[in-house]
Design an enzyme around this catalytic site. Structure first.
Site, PDB file in Angstrom:
ATOM      1  N   CYS A 297      13.410   7.850  12.603  1.00 49.03           N
ATOM      2  CA  CYS A 297      12.874   7.186  13.788  1.00 49.03           C
ATOM      3  C   CYS A 297      13.969   6.988  14.830  1.00 49.03           C
ATOM      4  O   CYS A 297      13.679   6.685  15.978  1.00 49.03           O
ATOM      5  CB  CYS A 297      12.217   5.867  13.416  1.00 49.03           C
ATOM      6  SG  CYS A 297      13.089   4.967  12.155  1.00 49.03           S
TER       7      CYS A 297
ATOM      8  N   GLU B 149       6.890  12.031  21.458  1.00 44.35           N
ATOM      9  CA  GLU B 149       7.807  11.922  20.330  1.00 44.35           C
ATOM     10  C   GLU B 149       7.526  13.074  19.388  1.00 44.35           C
ATOM     11  O   GLU B 149       6.474  13.115  18.756  1.00 44.35           O
ATOM     12  CB  GLU B 149       7.667  10.589  19.577  1.00 44.35           C
ATOM     13  CG  GLU B 149       8.736  10.498  18.475  1.00 44.35           C
ATOM     14  CD  GLU B 149       8.555   9.349  17.482  1.00 44.35           C
ATOM     15  OE1 GLU B 149       7.536   8.659  17.544  1.00 44.35           O
ATOM     16  OE2 GLU B 149       9.443   9.180  16.628  1.00 44.35           O
TER      17      GLU B 149
ATOM     18  N   GLU C 183       6.879  -0.818  13.135  1.00 46.86           N
ATOM     19  CA  GLU C 183       7.959  -0.014  13.726  1.00 46.86           C
ATOM     20  C   GLU C 183       7.373   1.378  13.884  1.00 46.86           C
ATOM     21  O   GLU C 183       6.996   2.006  12.897  1.00 46.86           O
ATOM     22  CB  GLU C 183       9.176  -0.062  12.796  1.00 46.86           C
ATOM     23  CG  GLU C 183      10.430   0.463  13.429  1.00 46.86           C
ATOM     24  CD  GLU C 183      10.810   1.799  12.852  1.00 46.86           C
ATOM     25  OE1 GLU C 183      10.423   2.812  13.470  1.00 46.86           O
ATOM     26  OE2 GLU C 183      11.473   1.816  11.803  1.00 46.86           O
TER      27      GLU C 183
ATOM     28  N   LYS D  45       0.887  -1.172   0.000  1.00 46.85           N
ATOM     29  CA  LYS D  45       0.000   0.000   0.000  1.00 46.85           C
ATOM     30  C   LYS D  45       0.923   1.219   0.000  1.00 46.85           C
ATOM     31  O   LYS D  45       1.631   1.483   0.963  1.00 46.85           O
ATOM     32  CB  LYS D  45      -0.882  -0.048   1.247  1.00 46.85           C
ATOM     33  CG  LYS D  45      -1.452   1.267   1.746  1.00 46.85           C
ATOM     34  CD  LYS D  45      -2.566   1.827   0.889  1.00 46.85           C
ATOM     35  CE  LYS D  45      -3.095   3.121   1.548  1.00 46.85           C
ATOM     36  NZ  LYS D  45      -2.072   4.207   1.508  1.00 46.85           N
TER      37      LYS D  45
ATOM     38  N   GLY E  21      -1.134   4.706  13.697  1.00 43.43           N
ATOM     39  CA  GLY E  21      -1.304   3.874  12.497  1.00 43.43           C
ATOM     40  C   GLY E  21      -0.966   2.415  12.768  1.00 43.43           C
ATOM     41  O   GLY E  21      -1.704   1.510  12.373  1.00 43.43           O
ATOM     42  N   GLY E  22       0.138   2.197  13.470  1.00 43.32           N
ATOM     43  CA  GLY E  22       0.573   0.824  13.761  1.00 43.32           C
ATOM     44  C   GLY E  22      -0.411   0.090  14.651  1.00 43.32           C
ATOM     45  O   GLY E  22      -0.768  -1.065  14.386  1.00 43.32           O
TER      46      GLY E  22
ATOM     47  N   GLY F 158       5.762   3.576  10.607  1.00 36.48           N
ATOM     48  CA  GLY F 158       5.001   4.823  10.666  1.00 36.48           C
ATOM     49  C   GLY F 158       4.645   5.189  12.084  1.00 36.48           C
ATOM     50  O   GLY F 158       5.388   4.892  13.017  1.00 36.48           O
ATOM     51  N   SER F 159       3.492   5.802  12.233  1.00 29.07           N
ATOM     52  CA  SER F 159       3.118   6.359  13.533  1.00 29.07           C
ATOM     53  C   SER F 159       2.577   5.284  14.470  1.00 29.07           C
ATOM     54  O   SER F 159       2.170   4.203  14.047  1.00 29.07           O
ATOM     55  CB  SER F 159       2.045   7.425  13.349  1.00 29.07           C
ATOM     56  OG  SER F 159       0.831   6.809  12.954  1.00 29.07           O
ATOM     57  N   ARG F 160       2.565   5.621  15.754  1.00 27.55           N
ATOM     58  CA  ARG F 160       2.017   4.717  16.756  1.00 27.55           C
ATOM     59  C   ARG F 160       0.519   4.488  16.529  1.00 27.55           C
ATOM     60  O   ARG F 160       0.051   3.361  16.632  1.00 27.55           O
ATOM     61  CB  ARG F 160       2.247   5.350  18.139  1.00 27.55           C
ATOM     62  CG  ARG F 160       1.926   4.456  19.292  1.00 27.55           C
ATOM     63  CD  ARG F 160       2.662   4.992  20.494  1.00 27.55           C
ATOM     64  NE  ARG F 160       2.254   4.414  21.750  1.00 27.55           N
ATOM     65  CZ  ARG F 160       2.853   4.702  22.911  1.00 27.55           C
ATOM     66  NH1 ARG F 160       3.862   5.544  22.950  1.00 27.55           N
ATOM     67  NH2 ARG F 160       2.459   4.144  24.023  1.00 27.55           N
TER      68      ARG F 160
END
Lengths: 526, 526
Positions: A302, A394, A265, A184, A245-246, A241-243
């Site tokens: 990151c 963050e 990650e 994606k 999103g994950g 990506g972001s927390r």
């Protein structure tokens, strides 16, 4: 090569029906053509069906076939030439040397995985020969190898349009493991994604592989991304990506009829500990290295050093002066997207408005769109320990918080309070060794990589690398997303008991025809 | 040794406050003393706090210290003597030879893990030496080892009071990895659990280890079990039992602030494929082996052959006749608990009452309590494919369903429809090789272990064993709960970048002082 703005499903290029997305040049605000019309559930299902039908064939290609495929992808990416660099620069605002370096890293990574596939460590071959005379029961012949998990969904971040994107580490390690991949694309760099996707399409064709080995989807994360992770033919997910999103993908994956692993990650503030003797002896040099790492690439890594921890006192004051000077001189830089820039501004404003936090310095202000001003702030350990939001902040970009500790005990408590991290860094001299030893157990529990006298930005692609760490740095601390061990994320062991030689997979046949390292009766044969 | 009915928290024996549980002798219905008064959240917190405080010390014990500890546990279990066998027989209804065999397996397993810890493969040591002259950028020295995840919660099943219980595979592999263990005892065999728990306590003391390395809790799964998995100091879970129990723990683990891995071994019907030539040539012998495997231990194994798949026709009819005769002659056996017996009766009644299922034979009826009658049933592939509940029915006990297929295509579709399994078995002759080859890719996707011409019951404890498989056989197909590779469930990699020699862990020091196998620059050194 003319960009078409289409989804790549197997060997086809397909038009979507959902909302169009255009990339934006963050340096100019300009909208870039073509529009990428998003796909929907239909296109997700087509890509997954093709991936599934390719799976059994692709996973049993020989190591040599798969290695040549990975090398062909690298050559096809290089063959795009400067069009790729220019499009990636326009879509990311990143400078030419960075994009050229990232292309080198991406192709080097593909070639590393080619060598990994050939070497065969990933097969984890184990053989326990039959013991027909064993008492009280004979042992049958038992052998084990790893097989591919199944088709993998890959989601890249905005900050590495090449090395963590369409043909990045997740894709390279999935393909190396024998898993078809459905990517994606990130909406920040669709044109770069199409160029690399077409290189992958060409490599699939050139190597005579089933077309479903690779597809590339454009569209909304909420629709296309969610449908992809929910599809029963997808067996694992790679995400950077972001927390938020994950964790959203983790929830979808866990609520499937068949839950699947998600390798996300997500977030890390990468603490750097300035140990007393090193800080006293060479605070200036450390400040210089720190600000270099902090501001590199507008801090959009990151592994950016977002937290610095040290004893309060004159040495720390001198460090703050030197680092503050360097930050003040640091030029404004264009950030990756308007959204990234906005989030950065909010994060800096949070520090600036916090009662317990003092501004040390800000970098130069820019004149263009989406430009960031570096930021350095300081707080006390007491304030840090007293406010959970400070511990979890963050700020993605060139912003860092220094925590001044009144005692060794307080410094240990700050370390112990940290969430899971990708990295933890020690700036230390020989005279700091005892203190470093007392910190190490905590750091090992908190981080995937521990560094001495270096900086966490810059992640070597090698066999020992761990780009991972306890939650929330990643969703699965048992793995890495960079380096050769990343292949193990997409494999599972299968045991074969007393199979006739004619039915055994090549890797397990008598005489070790693939010449791979094996564990025979528990003893390693190199 | 007199049983006390207490929780073992570190070196203490503690009285609980919740509801008391007594074991029941399933063969007589008799209540066994003493009562085990369940603990609550308080005792869970105490055990977890002790485990956490032991963790950093225990995980850095040398391989030799840890190996000696595992061997000491085995010796202490043997030193209990016949009291252990008698109590386990009374609590399980299992016969003496089975319990003696299981004790041997349990102690052998502990000693295997001692050898595994010494061999050091689990460390997965990787070294990428510095390349100071590399262009364009030098490479720093990078090394990797595995470290323990943290304290592990272990939940055993009723059917292996020793080998999968207090000192069973999950505990042995956790301790081998360097993880303290908190066991939640199964309510079916609390006395056996106490005896083994006290052996573990003694071993902890004899080896001079921190007391928190091991605790044993009694109490309700809903309170004690749930609190244990939710405790932030627990970093992984090992579970063997039902699908509902396993998925409940998975949900708790995923909803924690820090999600943790759950290794749940849950449900499997272990399909056996009777290929045509083998069935024609030796259907009688296959029937004999099949019924032996089916009825062993009252069929109370997670690897019990609950599904048989073959072509319809005279060979299958002959097999059904022979197997039916053997089932009819099979004596009644006592099941593990009243609950197990009740669930078995319900499962058999479901087949008996199903329109598409025909009874082939039932075993002998028993006269005592909790005795089961073996059952063999047959259906058609069309009925099987048409009814999801038939595909998902795991009847825990000596009951199996034969699926008669009208064509090769139908047989392939039955295979493809199966959920994840621990095992898949092929009964085959040389002339069946092509058909076996065409089935193998499907079986590899479905099962953790593939057998030819054997039976799935009987799980060898060795290096190649995979006692695992895709969901719902387990929660994590990338792992095994039996065999030496089980240790990897409780480890994670850490990378050390440019650490001074004085700070490096022993396993990574120059000169390889532990003498372990290493991957140096991608090349295996045995």
């Amino acid at each position: 090569m003319a960009l078409e703005g289409k989804l790549l499903i197997g060997q086809r290029a397909v038009s979507g029906n959902a909302n169009p997305i255009n990339a934006i040049n963050p340096a100019t605000g300009e909208t870039l053509e073509p529009a990428y019309v998003g796909g929907g559930k239909e296109e997700v299902a087509q890509a997954c069906e093709l991936a599934w039908s390719a799976f059994d064939t692709y996973r049993e290609t020989s190591p040599e076939e798969r290695a040549v495929f990975l090398e062909t992808i690298a050559s096809e990416i290089e063959a795009i030439g400067d069009d790729l660099i220019e499009r990636a620069m326009a879509e990311s605002g990143l400078p030419r040397p960075r994009m050229e370096g990232e292309r080198g890293r991406t192709c080097g990574q593909l070639r590393l995985f080619a060598s990994v596939v050939r070497a065969g460590e990933w097969l984890d071959v184990r053989v326990d020969p039959a013991l027909p005379d064993r008492e009280p029961m004979p042992r049958l012949d038992l052998r084990q190898r790893h097989v591919a998990l199944g088709p993998v969904a890959v989601f890249g971040p905005s900050n590495f349009p090449l090395a963590f994107s369409v043909a990045g580490g997740d894709t390279a390690s999935s393909l190396a493991a024998g898993c078809p991949v459905v990517v994606k694309a990130h909406s920040a760099h669709p044109g770069t994604s199409e160029l690399v996707g077409r290189a992958l399409q060409k490599a699939v064709k050139a190597c005579g592989l089933p077309e479903g080995v690779f597809s590339l989807l454009f569209g909304s994360g909420r629709e296309v991304g969610a449908a992809l992770v929910a599809d029963p033919r997808i067996k694992a997910v790679g995400f950077t990506g972001s927390r938020s999103g994950g964790t959203a993908l983790m929830t979808i994956a866990q609520n499937r009829a068949e839950p699947i692993p998600v390798y996300a990650e997500m977030s890390s503030i990468n603490p750097v500990f300035l140990l007393p003797e090193a800080l006293k002896a060479r605070g200036d040099k450390i400040a210089e290295g720190f600000v270099g790492s902090l501001t590199m690439g507008a801090g959009q890594f990151c592994t950016n050093p977002g937290l610095v921890i040290a004893h309060e006192g004159t040495s720390l004051d001198a460090f703050l002066d030197a680092a503050g000077e360097a930050v003040k001189e640091s030029p404004a830089q264009t950030m990756l997207t308007p959204g990234t820039h906005e989030a950065y501004q909010e994060g800096v404003a949070y520090y600036a408005g916090h009662d317990g936090v003092r501004e040390v310095a800000r970098g130069q202000a820019g004149s263009g769109t989406n430009q960031c001003q570096a930021g350095l702030f300081v707080t006390t350990a007491a304030d840090f320990l007293g406010d959970e939001t400070l511990q979890r902040q963050e700020v993605f970009g060139a912003c860092s918080l220094v925590v001044a500790c009144a005692s060794n005990d307080e410094l240990q408590r700050v370390a112990e309070r940290l969430e899971g991290q990708l990295t933890a860094t020690l700036q230390m001299d020989d005279a700091d060794l005892d203190m470093a030893r007392s910190l190490l157990p905590t750091l090992e529990r908190k981080a995937g990589r521990i560094l001495a006298n270096g900086w966490p930005t810059g992640v070597e692609v090698c066999h020992s690398m761990v780009h991972g760490g306890p939650y929330p740095a990643t969703s699965d601390s048992r793995t890495t997303s960079v380096g050769s061990a990343a292949i193990f994320r997409f494999l599972r062991p299968v045991c074969y008991q007393a199979l006739p030689e004619g039915l055994l997979p090549e890797a397990l046949k008598d005489g070790n025809p693939l010449g791979v390292s094996r564990l025979v009766d528990g003893k390693r044969e190199a």
